[in-house]
Scaffold this active site. Structure first.
Site, PDB file in Angstrom:
ATOM      1  N   CYS A  29      72.391  55.575  91.173  1.00  0.00           N
ATOM      2  CA  CYS A  29      71.220  56.096  91.857  1.00  0.00           C
ATOM      3  C   CYS A  29      70.496  54.918  92.491  1.00  0.00           C
ATOM      4  O   CYS A  29      70.701  53.767  92.116  1.00  0.00           O
ATOM      5  CB  CYS A  29      70.264  56.765  90.881  1.00  0.00           C
ATOM      6  SG  CYS A  29      70.936  58.249  90.141  1.00  0.00           S
TER       7      CYS A  29
ATOM      8  N   GLY B 185      73.827  56.958  96.194  1.00  0.00           N
ATOM      9  CA  GLY B 185      73.800  58.355  95.763  1.00  0.00           C
ATOM     10  C   GLY B 185      73.619  59.266  96.952  1.00  0.00           C
ATOM     11  O   GLY B 185      72.701  59.058  97.740  1.00  0.00           O
TER      12      GLY B 185
ATOM     13  N   GLY C  21      70.040  54.651  85.995  1.00  0.00           N
ATOM     14  CA  GLY C  21      70.590  54.179  84.725  1.00  0.00           C
ATOM     15  C   GLY C  21      71.043  55.342  83.886  1.00  0.00           C
ATOM     16  O   GLY C  21      71.288  56.439  84.394  1.00  0.00           O
TER      17      GLY C  21
ATOM     18  N   TYR D  54      81.317  45.986  93.550  1.00  0.00           N
ATOM     19  CA  TYR D  54      81.509  47.166  94.398  1.00  0.00           C
ATOM     20  C   TYR D  54      80.231  47.873  94.842  1.00  0.00           C
ATOM     21  O   TYR D  54      80.077  48.199  96.011  1.00  0.00           O
ATOM     22  CB  TYR D  54      82.417  48.162  93.654  1.00  0.00           C
ATOM     23  CG  TYR D  54      82.534  49.512  94.310  1.00  0.00           C
ATOM     24  CD1 TYR D  54      83.146  49.654  95.558  1.00  0.00           C
ATOM     25  CD2 TYR D  54      82.027  50.659  93.705  1.00  0.00           C
ATOM     26  CE1 TYR D  54      83.253  50.901  96.167  1.00  0.00           C
ATOM     27  CE2 TYR D  54      82.139  51.905  94.313  1.00  0.00           C
ATOM     28  CZ  TYR D  54      82.748  52.020  95.544  1.00  0.00           C
ATOM     29  OH  TYR D  54      82.846  53.244  96.140  1.00  0.00           O
TER      30      TYR D  54
END
Ligand code: SF4
Length: 477
Positions: free
Chosen positions: A12, A38, A113, A258
Protein backbone atom coordinates in the site's frame (compact mmCIF):
# COMPACT_ATOMS: atom_id res chain seq x y z
CA UNK A 1 -9.62 -14.52 -19.13
CA UNK A 2 -5.99 -14.18 -18.32
CA UNK A 3 -3.89 -12.10 -15.93
CA UNK A 4 -0.63 -14.02 -16.37
CA UNK A 5 1.96 -12.31 -14.17
CA UNK A 6 3.99 -13.66 -11.34
CA UNK A 7 5.38 -11.19 -8.85
CA UNK A 8 5.08 -10.45 -5.19
CA UNK A 9 2.19 -8.01 -5.11
CA UNK A 10 2.79 -4.39 -4.29
CA UNK A 11 1.73 -3.23 -0.90
CA UNK A 12 0.00 0.00 0.00
CA UNK A 13 1.02 3.61 -0.25
CA UNK A 14 0.23 6.37 2.25
CA UNK A 15 0.53 10.15 2.18
CA UNK A 16 -0.19 12.92 4.67
CA UNK A 17 -0.31 16.71 4.44
CA UNK A 18 -0.60 19.29 7.20
CA UNK A 19 -1.06 23.02 6.73
CA UNK A 20 -1.92 23.51 3.07
CA UNK A 21 -5.14 25.00 1.67
CA UNK A 22 -5.18 22.29 -1.02
CA UNK A 23 -4.28 19.37 1.24
CA UNK A 24 -6.57 16.85 -0.48
CA UNK A 25 -5.31 17.81 -3.93
CA UNK A 26 -1.72 17.30 -2.79
CA UNK A 27 -2.67 13.91 -1.35
CA UNK A 28 -4.28 13.00 -4.66
CA UNK A 29 -1.11 13.89 -6.55
CA UNK A 30 1.03 12.04 -4.00
CA UNK A 31 -1.18 8.96 -4.35
CA UNK A 32 -0.87 9.17 -8.11
CA UNK A 33 2.93 8.98 -7.70
CA UNK A 34 2.44 5.96 -5.41
CA UNK A 35 -0.01 4.18 -7.68
CA UNK A 36 2.49 1.33 -8.23
CA UNK A 37 2.05 0.41 -4.54
CA UNK A 38 -1.62 -0.48 -4.91
CA UNK A 39 -4.18 -0.35 -7.70
CA UNK A 40 -7.40 -1.67 -6.24
CA UNK A 41 -8.75 1.22 -4.21
CA UNK A 42 -7.77 4.66 -3.02
CA UNK A 43 -9.10 7.24 -0.60
CA UNK A 44 -8.49 10.57 1.06
CA UNK A 45 -9.64 11.83 4.48
CA UNK A 46 -9.36 15.54 5.21
CA UNK A 47 -10.07 17.85 8.08
CA UNK A 48 -11.79 21.19 7.59
CA UNK A 49 -11.00 22.13 11.19
CA UNK A 50 -14.19 20.84 12.75
CA UNK A 51 -14.72 17.40 11.25
CA UNK A 52 -12.99 14.81 9.09
CA UNK A 53 -14.56 13.86 5.74
CA UNK A 54 -13.54 10.86 3.71
CA UNK A 55 -13.89 9.78 0.09
CA UNK A 56 -12.90 6.25 -0.98
CA UNK A 57 -13.55 4.21 -4.08
CA UNK A 58 -12.40 1.10 -5.86
CA UNK A 59 -10.11 1.76 -8.81
CA UNK A 60 -7.13 3.88 -9.82
CA UNK A 61 -6.38 7.24 -8.27
CA UNK A 62 -6.86 9.16 -11.54
CA UNK A 63 -10.27 7.53 -12.08
CA UNK A 64 -11.52 8.08 -8.52
CA UNK A 65 -10.65 11.71 -7.99
CA UNK A 66 -11.73 14.79 -9.94
CA UNK A 67 -12.65 18.35 -8.99
CA UNK A 68 -16.06 17.20 -7.69
CA UNK A 69 -14.86 14.31 -5.55
CA UNK A 70 -11.93 16.32 -4.20
CA UNK A 71 -14.41 19.04 -3.19
CA UNK A 72 -15.95 16.48 -0.79
CA UNK A 73 -12.74 16.42 1.27
CA UNK A 74 -12.02 20.10 1.99
CA UNK A 75 -9.51 21.37 4.51
CA UNK A 76 -5.84 21.98 5.22
CA UNK A 77 -4.99 18.58 6.74
CA UNK A 78 -5.37 15.33 4.85
CA UNK A 79 -4.18 11.76 4.58
CA UNK A 80 -4.44 9.39 1.63
CA UNK A 81 -4.11 5.72 0.87
CA UNK A 82 -3.79 3.53 -2.18
CA UNK A 83 -4.34 -0.14 -1.70
CA UNK A 84 -3.62 -3.52 -3.11
CA UNK A 85 -5.60 -6.26 -1.42
CA UNK A 86 -5.55 -10.03 -1.43
CA UNK A 87 -8.18 -11.83 -3.51
CA UNK A 88 -11.69 -11.83 -2.12
CA UNK A 89 -11.32 -8.89 0.17
CA UNK A 90 -11.13 -6.07 -2.30
CA UNK A 91 -14.49 -4.63 -1.26
CA UNK A 92 -14.94 -0.94 -0.75
CA UNK A 93 -15.58 -1.84 2.87
CA UNK A 94 -11.86 -2.34 3.39
CA UNK A 95 -10.70 0.67 1.37
CA UNK A 96 -8.83 3.24 3.41
CA UNK A 97 -8.61 5.68 5.14
CA UNK A 98 -10.89 4.15 7.77
CA UNK A 99 -12.72 6.79 9.78
CA UNK A 100 -14.48 6.45 13.14
CA UNK A 101 -16.14 8.59 15.78
CA UNK A 102 -15.05 7.46 19.21
CA UNK A 103 -14.68 8.78 22.73
CA UNK A 104 -11.47 10.53 21.61
CA UNK A 105 -13.22 12.32 18.73
CA UNK A 106 -13.23 11.71 15.00
CA UNK A 107 -10.13 9.96 13.62
CA UNK A 108 -9.13 8.61 10.23
CA UNK A 109 -6.25 6.22 9.69
CA UNK A 110 -4.32 4.93 6.66
CA UNK A 111 -1.89 2.05 6.99
CA UNK A 112 0.86 0.36 5.01
CA UNK A 113 1.99 -2.93 6.51
CA UNK A 114 0.47 -5.88 8.30
CA UNK A 115 -0.29 -6.11 12.00
CA UNK A 116 0.54 -9.72 12.80
CA UNK A 117 -1.31 -9.82 16.14
CA UNK A 118 -4.47 -8.21 14.68
CA UNK A 119 -6.48 -11.45 14.78
CA UNK A 120 -5.82 -11.94 18.49
CA UNK A 121 -6.53 -8.32 19.35
CA UNK A 122 -9.74 -8.41 17.38
CA UNK A 123 -10.94 -11.60 19.01
CA UNK A 124 -10.45 -10.07 22.44
CA UNK A 125 -12.35 -6.93 21.45
CA UNK A 126 -15.21 -8.95 19.99
CA UNK A 127 -15.46 -11.02 23.18
CA UNK A 128 -16.05 -7.81 25.08
CA UNK A 129 -18.73 -6.62 22.66
CA UNK A 130 -16.86 -4.45 20.15
CA UNK A 131 -18.29 -4.32 16.65
CA UNK A 132 -15.97 -4.06 13.66
CA UNK A 133 -16.94 -2.34 10.40
CA UNK A 134 -14.29 -4.01 8.22
CA UNK A 135 -12.21 -7.17 7.98
CA UNK A 136 -9.00 -5.13 7.74
CA UNK A 137 -6.23 -5.48 10.33
CA UNK A 138 -5.99 -1.67 10.45
CA UNK A 139 -9.29 -1.28 12.27
CA UNK A 140 -7.85 -2.73 15.47
CA UNK A 141 -5.68 0.40 15.74
CA UNK A 142 -8.80 2.54 16.05
CA UNK A 143 -10.35 0.18 18.61
CA UNK A 144 -7.14 0.28 20.66
CA UNK A 145 -7.20 4.08 20.58
CA UNK A 146 -10.87 4.18 21.60
CA UNK A 147 -10.38 1.68 24.44
CA UNK A 148 -7.23 3.28 25.82
CA UNK A 149 -7.51 4.63 29.37
CA UNK A 150 -5.12 7.45 28.51
CA UNK A 151 -6.76 10.84 28.72
CA UNK A 152 -5.25 12.65 25.74
CA UNK A 153 -5.44 11.53 22.14
CA UNK A 154 -1.65 11.61 21.74
CA UNK A 155 -1.23 9.33 24.75
CA UNK A 156 -4.02 7.05 23.56
CA UNK A 157 -2.41 6.64 20.13
CA UNK A 158 0.95 5.95 21.80
CA UNK A 159 -0.74 3.39 24.05
CA UNK A 160 -2.33 1.73 21.01
CA UNK A 161 0.92 1.56 19.04
CA UNK A 162 2.67 -0.18 21.94
CA UNK A 163 0.19 -3.07 21.65
CA UNK A 164 0.77 -3.71 17.95
CA UNK A 165 3.14 -6.33 16.60
CA UNK A 166 4.32 -6.38 13.01
CA UNK A 167 4.68 -3.86 10.23
CA UNK A 168 2.99 -0.51 10.13
CA UNK A 169 3.64 2.87 8.64
CA UNK A 170 0.59 4.86 9.68
CA UNK A 171 -0.82 8.31 9.03
CA UNK A 172 -3.79 9.61 10.99
CA UNK A 173 -5.84 12.79 10.77
CA UNK A 174 -8.16 14.37 13.33
CA UNK A 175 -9.95 17.74 13.10
CA UNK A 176 -6.83 19.44 14.45
CA UNK A 177 -3.78 17.24 13.87
CA UNK A 178 -1.92 14.91 11.57
CA UNK A 179 0.07 12.01 13.07
CA UNK A 180 2.64 9.74 11.42
CA UNK A 181 4.13 6.64 13.04
CA UNK A 182 6.36 3.74 12.09
CA UNK A 183 6.71 0.37 13.80
CA UNK A 184 9.79 -0.10 15.99
CA UNK A 185 11.44 -2.49 13.51
CA UNK A 186 10.87 -0.10 10.61
CA UNK A 187 9.60 -2.69 8.13
CA UNK A 188 7.91 -0.29 5.74
CA UNK A 189 9.23 3.10 4.70
CA UNK A 190 7.74 6.46 5.67
CA UNK A 191 9.41 9.70 4.61
CA UNK A 192 8.82 13.18 5.99
CA UNK A 193 9.31 16.49 4.21
CA UNK A 194 7.99 20.00 3.80
CA UNK A 195 6.63 22.31 1.16
CA UNK A 196 8.26 25.70 1.62
CA UNK A 197 5.74 28.41 2.53
CA UNK A 198 5.60 31.85 1.01
CA UNK A 199 3.73 35.14 1.08
CA UNK A 200 2.39 34.80 4.60
CA UNK A 201 1.99 31.02 4.53
CA UNK A 202 4.16 28.81 6.70
CA UNK A 203 5.73 25.55 5.57
CA UNK A 204 3.41 22.59 5.04
CA UNK A 205 4.49 19.27 6.53
CA UNK A 206 4.16 16.17 4.33
CA UNK A 207 4.57 12.40 4.72
CA UNK A 208 4.74 9.68 2.08
CA UNK A 209 5.70 6.05 1.63
CA UNK A 210 8.23 7.07 -1.02
CA UNK A 211 9.88 10.36 -1.87
CA UNK A 212 8.71 10.22 -5.52
CA UNK A 213 5.42 11.54 -4.09
CA UNK A 214 7.25 14.62 -2.79
CA UNK A 215 8.73 15.46 -6.18
CA UNK A 216 5.30 15.81 -7.77
CA UNK A 217 4.01 18.22 -5.10
CA UNK A 218 7.14 20.35 -4.79
CA UNK A 219 8.06 19.03 -1.36
CA UNK A 220 11.57 18.72 0.04
CA UNK A 221 12.60 15.45 1.72
CA UNK A 222 13.81 16.10 5.27
CA UNK A 223 14.17 12.67 6.84
CA UNK A 224 12.44 9.34 7.50
CA UNK A 225 9.97 8.94 10.34
CA UNK A 226 12.18 6.83 12.57
CA UNK A 227 11.28 3.31 13.68
CA UNK A 228 9.33 3.55 16.96
CA UNK A 229 8.69 7.26 16.43
CA UNK A 230 5.41 9.13 16.26
CA UNK A 231 5.46 12.61 14.71
CA UNK A 232 2.64 14.93 15.77
CA UNK A 233 1.80 17.98 13.66
CA UNK A 234 -0.71 20.52 14.96
CA UNK A 235 -1.32 24.22 15.64
CA UNK A 236 1.46 24.07 18.27
CA UNK A 237 4.00 22.94 15.64
CA UNK A 238 5.82 19.68 14.99
CA UNK A 239 6.78 17.36 17.83
CA UNK A 240 8.07 13.84 18.05
CA UNK A 241 7.97 11.08 20.61
CA UNK A 242 9.52 7.64 20.71
CA UNK A 243 6.89 5.27 22.03
CA UNK A 244 8.97 2.08 21.96
CA UNK A 245 12.54 1.16 22.86
CA UNK A 246 15.03 0.62 20.05
CA UNK A 247 14.74 -2.82 18.42
CA UNK A 248 16.82 -4.65 15.82
CA UNK A 249 15.91 -3.13 12.47
CA UNK A 250 13.97 -4.99 9.79
CA UNK A 251 13.70 -2.57 6.86
CA UNK A 252 12.15 -4.51 3.97
CA UNK A 253 14.97 -5.16 1.51
CA UNK A 254 12.43 -6.07 -1.16
CA UNK A 255 11.51 -2.37 -1.35
CA UNK A 256 14.91 -1.90 -2.97
CA UNK A 257 14.73 -5.08 -5.07
CA UNK A 258 11.32 -4.48 -6.62
CA UNK A 259 8.59 -2.46 -4.93
CA UNK A 260 9.81 1.09 -4.79
CA UNK A 261 10.31 3.39 -7.73
CA UNK A 262 13.94 3.99 -8.74
CA UNK A 263 13.40 7.75 -8.43
CA UNK A 264 12.62 7.36 -4.71
CA UNK A 265 14.78 7.49 -1.65
CA UNK A 266 13.75 4.56 0.52
CA UNK A 267 15.19 4.08 4.03
CA UNK A 268 17.32 7.09 3.12
CA UNK A 269 18.95 5.32 0.14
CA UNK A 270 18.50 5.92 -3.58
CA UNK A 271 16.64 2.97 -5.11
CA UNK A 272 18.24 3.70 -8.48
CA UNK A 273 21.71 3.33 -6.97
CA UNK A 274 20.99 0.22 -4.91
CA UNK A 275 19.24 -1.51 -7.81
CA UNK A 276 22.06 -0.65 -10.23
CA UNK A 277 24.55 -1.98 -7.67
CA UNK A 278 22.55 -5.25 -7.46
CA UNK A 279 23.17 -5.64 -11.20
CA UNK A 280 26.87 -4.85 -10.86
CA UNK A 281 27.22 -7.30 -7.98
CA UNK A 282 25.37 -9.97 -9.95
CA UNK A 283 27.78 -9.50 -12.88
CA UNK A 284 30.74 -9.90 -10.50
CA UNK A 285 29.26 -13.02 -8.92
CA UNK A 286 27.96 -14.83 -11.98
CA UNK A 287 29.39 -13.39 -15.16
CA UNK A 288 28.91 -15.28 -18.40
CA UNK A 289 29.90 -14.72 -22.04
CA UNK A 290 27.03 -13.26 -24.02
CA UNK A 291 26.14 -10.75 -26.73
CA UNK A 292 23.65 -8.65 -24.83
CA UNK A 293 21.93 -8.01 -21.50
CA UNK A 294 18.13 -7.92 -21.92
CA UNK A 295 16.00 -6.67 -19.02
CA UNK A 296 12.54 -7.98 -18.23
CA UNK A 297 10.79 -4.60 -18.20
CA UNK A 298 10.18 -2.52 -16.25
CA UNK A 299 11.50 -3.65 -12.91
CA UNK A 300 14.55 -5.48 -14.31
CA UNK A 301 15.82 -2.43 -16.21
CA UNK A 302 17.90 -0.69 -13.55
CA UNK A 303 19.70 -3.85 -12.40
CA UNK A 304 20.35 -4.72 -16.06
CA UNK A 305 22.01 -1.37 -16.55
CA UNK A 306 24.33 -2.15 -13.63
CA UNK A 307 25.06 -5.62 -15.01
CA UNK A 308 25.84 -4.17 -18.46
CA UNK A 309 28.10 -1.44 -17.05
CA UNK A 310 30.02 -3.88 -14.88
CA UNK A 311 30.38 -6.64 -17.51
CA UNK A 312 30.90 -4.43 -20.57
CA UNK A 313 28.16 -6.41 -22.37
CA UNK A 314 25.73 -4.03 -24.12
CA UNK A 315 22.23 -3.48 -22.76
CA UNK A 316 19.53 -4.10 -25.36
CA UNK A 317 15.78 -3.70 -25.02
CA UNK A 318 14.94 -7.07 -26.51
CA UNK A 319 11.58 -7.24 -24.73
CA UNK A 320 8.99 -4.49 -25.12
CA UNK A 321 6.28 -4.02 -22.55
CA UNK A 322 2.73 -2.96 -23.27
CA UNK A 323 1.75 -0.69 -20.37
CA UNK A 324 -1.93 -0.56 -21.19
CA UNK A 325 -2.96 -3.98 -19.96
CA UNK A 326 -5.48 -4.25 -17.14
CA UNK A 327 -5.66 -7.05 -14.64
CA UNK A 328 -7.53 -9.44 -16.93
CA UNK A 329 -8.09 -9.69 -20.65
CA UNK A 330 -10.39 -11.68 -22.90
CA UNK A 331 -8.54 -14.42 -24.73
CA UNK A 332 -9.41 -15.55 -28.29
CA UNK A 333 -11.23 -18.89 -28.35
CA UNK A 334 -8.36 -20.43 -30.31
CA UNK A 335 -5.81 -20.49 -27.49
CA UNK A 336 -2.60 -18.53 -27.96
CA UNK A 337 0.39 -20.08 -26.17
CA UNK A 338 1.60 -17.94 -23.23
CA UNK A 339 -1.21 -15.45 -23.92
CA UNK A 340 -1.05 -13.77 -20.50
CA UNK A 341 2.64 -12.96 -20.82
CA UNK A 342 2.38 -12.01 -24.50
CA UNK A 343 -0.21 -9.40 -23.59
CA UNK A 344 2.43 -7.63 -21.57
CA UNK A 345 5.70 -8.46 -23.31
CA UNK A 346 6.79 -8.90 -26.90
CA UNK A 347 10.32 -9.88 -27.99
CA UNK A 348 12.22 -7.89 -30.62
CA UNK A 349 13.18 -10.66 -33.03
CA UNK A 350 15.56 -8.43 -35.02
CA UNK A 351 17.68 -7.92 -31.90
CA UNK A 352 17.54 -11.43 -30.47
CA UNK A 353 17.97 -13.67 -33.51
CA UNK A 354 21.21 -15.66 -33.36
CA UNK A 355 22.31 -13.97 -30.12
CA UNK A 356 23.48 -15.18 -26.71
CA UNK A 357 21.26 -13.39 -24.22
CA UNK A 358 21.61 -12.59 -20.53
CA UNK A 359 17.98 -12.21 -19.44
CA UNK A 360 17.74 -10.24 -16.22
CA UNK A 361 14.73 -10.10 -13.92
CA UNK A 362 14.30 -8.99 -10.31
CA UNK A 363 12.72 -12.18 -8.94
CA UNK A 364 11.31 -15.62 -9.64
CA UNK A 365 8.20 -16.38 -7.60
CA UNK A 366 6.35 -19.42 -8.99
CA UNK A 367 8.59 -19.70 -12.05
CA UNK A 368 5.69 -19.90 -14.49
CA UNK A 369 6.17 -16.44 -15.98
CA UNK A 370 9.96 -16.87 -16.26
CA UNK A 371 9.40 -20.12 -18.15
CA UNK A 372 7.14 -18.37 -20.65
CA UNK A 373 9.50 -15.45 -21.12
CA UNK A 374 12.45 -17.78 -21.73
CA UNK A 375 10.38 -19.68 -24.29
CA UNK A 376 9.38 -16.43 -25.99
CA UNK A 377 13.00 -15.30 -26.30
CA UNK A 378 14.06 -18.67 -27.62
CA UNK A 379 11.20 -18.66 -30.15
CA UNK A 380 12.49 -15.25 -31.26
CA UNK A 381 15.79 -16.86 -32.26
CA UNK A 382 18.15 -16.45 -29.28
CA UNK A 383 20.81 -19.20 -29.30
CA UNK A 384 21.59 -19.12 -25.55
CA UNK A 385 19.58 -17.72 -22.62
CA UNK A 386 21.36 -17.08 -19.34
CA UNK A 387 18.84 -16.03 -16.71
CA UNK A 388 20.11 -13.77 -13.95
CA UNK A 389 18.02 -12.70 -10.95
CA UNK A 390 18.93 -9.60 -8.95
CA UNK A 391 18.02 -11.10 -5.56
CA UNK A 392 18.39 -14.48 -3.83
CA UNK A 393 15.87 -17.33 -4.29
CA UNK A 394 12.55 -16.43 -2.65
CA UNK A 395 11.80 -19.36 -0.34
CA UNK A 396 9.30 -18.04 2.22
CA UNK A 397 6.17 -15.88 2.35
CA UNK A 398 6.03 -12.38 3.78
CA UNK A 399 3.85 -11.49 6.78
CA UNK A 400 4.77 -7.83 6.84
CA UNK A 401 2.49 -6.17 4.34
CA UNK A 402 3.39 -7.87 1.07
CA UNK A 403 1.02 -10.23 -0.66
CA UNK A 404 2.90 -13.43 -1.44
CA UNK A 405 1.81 -16.92 -2.44
CA UNK A 406 1.93 -19.74 0.10
CA UNK A 407 5.32 -21.25 0.73
CA UNK A 408 4.65 -24.38 -1.34
CA UNK A 409 3.87 -22.22 -4.38
CA UNK A 410 7.26 -20.53 -4.26
CA UNK A 411 9.37 -22.53 -6.67
CA UNK A 412 12.60 -21.94 -4.75
CA UNK A 413 11.09 -23.40 -1.57
CA UNK A 414 11.03 -26.89 -3.11
CA UNK A 415 13.50 -26.81 -6.02
CA UNK A 416 17.26 -26.27 -6.23
CA UNK A 417 18.70 -23.61 -8.55
CA UNK A 418 19.53 -26.35 -11.07
CA UNK A 419 15.98 -27.71 -10.90
CA UNK A 420 14.56 -24.21 -11.40
CA UNK A 421 16.88 -23.72 -14.40
CA UNK A 422 15.56 -26.91 -15.89
CA UNK A 423 11.94 -25.90 -15.19
CA UNK A 424 12.24 -22.48 -16.86
CA UNK A 425 14.29 -23.88 -19.74
CA UNK A 426 17.29 -21.51 -19.50
CA UNK A 427 20.86 -22.50 -20.42
CA UNK A 428 22.11 -21.18 -17.09
CA UNK A 429 20.55 -19.56 -14.04
CA UNK A 430 22.10 -17.59 -11.19
CA UNK A 431 20.67 -15.53 -8.33
CA UNK A 432 22.34 -12.68 -6.49
CA UNK A 433 23.70 -13.89 -3.14
CA UNK A 434 22.19 -12.59 0.08
CA UNK A 435 25.54 -11.02 0.98
CA UNK A 436 25.67 -9.41 -2.43
CA UNK A 437 22.16 -8.01 -2.00
CA UNK A 438 23.01 -6.63 1.43
CA UNK A 439 26.15 -5.02 0.04
CA UNK A 440 24.19 -3.42 -2.79
CA UNK A 441 21.78 -1.87 -0.26
CA UNK A 442 24.49 -0.97 2.19
CA UNK A 443 25.21 2.37 3.72
CA UNK A 444 27.45 0.87 6.38
CA UNK A 445 24.62 -0.61 8.46
CA UNK A 446 24.08 -3.89 6.64
CA UNK A 447 22.28 -5.69 9.43
CA UNK A 448 19.25 -3.43 9.33
CA UNK A 449 17.26 -5.28 6.70
CA UNK A 450 14.47 -7.83 6.84
CA UNK A 451 15.42 -10.69 4.52
CA UNK A 452 12.83 -13.21 5.77
CA UNK A 453 11.51 -14.13 2.32
CA UNK A 454 15.03 -15.31 1.43
CA UNK A 455 15.86 -17.01 4.73
CA UNK A 456 12.52 -18.19 6.19
CA UNK A 457 13.59 -16.69 9.54
CA UNK A 458 11.16 -14.12 10.88
CA UNK A 459 11.93 -11.28 13.27
CA UNK A 460 8.54 -11.33 15.04
CA UNK A 461 6.37 -13.81 16.94
CA UNK A 462 2.79 -14.44 15.83
CA UNK A 463 3.74 -15.43 12.30
CA UNK A 464 2.35 -18.94 12.52
CA UNK A 465 -0.72 -17.78 14.42
CA UNK A 466 -1.32 -15.24 11.73
CA UNK A 467 -1.00 -17.90 9.06
CA UNK A 468 -3.82 -19.92 10.59
CA UNK A 469 -6.06 -16.94 11.05
CA UNK A 470 -5.30 -15.18 7.82
CA UNK A 471 -8.81 -15.84 6.53
CA UNK A 472 -10.35 -14.05 9.49
CA UNK A 473 -8.45 -10.79 9.40
CA UNK A 474 -6.96 -9.65 6.16
CA UNK A 475 -3.79 -7.63 5.93
CA UNK A 476 -4.34 -4.07 4.80
CA UNK A 477 -1.10 -4.16 2.80
FE1 SF4 B 1 10.22 -7.47 2.73
FE2 SF4 B 1 10.61 -10.08 2.30
FE3 SF4 B 1 10.80 -9.05 4.79
FE4 SF4 B 1 8.42 -9.18 3.57
S1 SF4 B 1 9.71 -10.91 4.21
S2 SF4 B 1 9.24 -7.44 4.76
S3 SF4 B 1 8.98 -8.79 1.42
S4 SF4 B 1 12.14 -8.60 3.00
Amino acid sequence: MSSGWDKFKDECGVVGVYGHSEAAKLCYLGLHALQHRGQESAGIAASDGSTVNVYRQMGLVADIFNEDTLARVPGSKAIGHTRYSTAGDSALLNAQPIVVDCNKGRIAVAHNGNIVNAADLRKNFERSGSIFQTTSDTEVVLHLIAKSHELTLVDAITDALRRLEGAYSLVLVTPTHVFAARDPRGFRPLAMGHIPGGSGRGDSVVFASETCAFDLIGAVYDRDVKPGEMVVVGPEGVSSRFYAPAMPQSNCIFEHVYFSRPDSLVFGLSVQQSREEMGRQLARESGVEADMVVPVPDSGVTASLGYALESGIPLQFGLIRNHYVGRTFIEPSQKVRDFGVKLKLNPVRQLLEGKRVILLDDSIVRGTTSKKIVRMIRDAGATEIHMRISCPPTIAPCYYGVDTPERRQLIASTKSVEEIREFIGADSLAFLSLDGLRKACSDGAETRYCTSCYTGKYPTDFVEIHTIKQAEVVPSV
